[in-house]
Design a protein around this motif. Sequence first.
Motif, short mmCIF file in Angstrom:
data_model
loop_
_atom_site.label_atom_id
_atom_site.label_comp_id
_atom_site.label_asym_id
_atom_site.label_seq_id
_atom_site.Cartn_x
_atom_site.Cartn_y
_atom_site.Cartn_z
N GLN A 82 0.83 -1.21 0.00
CA GLN A 82 0.00 0.00 0.00
C GLN A 82 0.87 1.26 0.00
N GLU A 159 -3.74 -3.85 -0.85
CA GLU A 159 -4.42 -2.55 -0.98
C GLU A 159 -3.57 -1.54 -1.74
N SER A 162 -5.16 2.19 -2.37
CA SER A 162 -5.89 2.90 -1.32
C SER A 162 -5.38 4.31 -1.07
N ASN A 163 -4.14 4.63 -1.48
CA ASN A 163 -3.60 5.97 -1.28
C ASN A 163 -3.88 6.91 -2.45
N ARG A 169 -7.91 5.92 -8.93
CA ARG A 169 -8.16 4.52 -8.58
C ARG A 169 -8.88 3.81 -9.71
N THR A 191 -8.19 -5.99 -0.60
CA THR A 191 -8.85 -4.69 -0.55
C THR A 191 -10.02 -4.75 0.42
N ASP A 193 -12.42 -2.58 -0.41
CA ASP A 193 -13.35 -1.94 -1.34
C ASP A 193 -14.02 -3.00 -2.21
#
Length: 353
Positions: A82, A159, A162-163, A169, A191, A193
């Motif tokens: 990540q 992930e 995620s940043n 994204r 994830t 999400d």
Amino acid sequence: MSNLALHQITKRFGAVNVLHGIDLEVRDGEFVVFVGPSGCGKSTLLRIIAGLEAASSGEIRLDDRLVNSVSAADRGLAMVFQSYALYPHMSVRQNLAFGLENIRMPKAEIEARVMEAARMLLIEPLLNRRPGQLSGGQRQRVAIGRAIVRRPGIFLLDEPLSNLDAELRVVMRAELAALHERLDATMIYVTHDQTEAMTLADRIVVLRDGRVEQVGTPLELYNKPANRFVAGFIGSPRMNFIEALVDRASLDVGGRRHGMTGIELAPGTPVTLGVRPHEVDITDVEDGTLALEITLVEQLGAETVLHGKTHLGGNFTLTSPGQGRFAAGDRVGLALPSELHVFDAQGIAITPR
């Protein structure tokens, strides 16, 4: 490519049990996504596969080879974090080459692999820059490129998006899907999400509290969730739930009757009905209809999302095509679909016969 088999994997941190007997097989070339709420154990499971954490018990097999005692460096896997985990004092070229230099690969081979990854990820113009001179999306491409040059048996991605901001994204999701197709690689992706899971995965592994709730294709999980947790987690907006009672050949929904097909339960049995927001039609408020008092209207252009409470007291969300003229405080009737998801008192899906 490689395949992976996990058998009864557990993990304890002191007195805390984090993973409880995980069984899973990932086939050659699959894109498998671990999804679940924060703290469900998905990143811990990925780190155990990578060799960064040791399993408390169970077996990890790569291509039928037991690797529990094999170090992370010798498992033939590559991990994308990540946080990108790039070396800030090195150029992009040096970041891509560093792992290969450590294993004393010939310089010509290193250069060939670096350039191949750079072309694939469209980062050739960035090779002489340092990470601090790159955008978030560019740094993520470099992190993925560092994995590609190793030509691993399995890519592990924790992930990785995620940043990034929402628009980037979406772009990077499409690029990852295309990259998987080009490499024909085995990928395991973590994830929280569920949209990422639905759009990327060949199969999704839904985790909760260190246990696998269900494994299946995105549409299998969406159309036939095994339990109430999976039903509520997969799909956006999330599924609505309504408490009801079995009443002979129908369901009693707060005094309203709703047809029931193929479900054989004793009269008076409490059940939970599941209905997705797009499956509900708006009607007039009349006797015998489920009524909704609107508390929030989201105008999204192509559709309108209505949030509110039913006369039974539960929260409810529905979507209406187009730009409907609704306002907070309005009351509308809800026409439920003829086929509903039905869950028993333990939250397990009841399959019609």
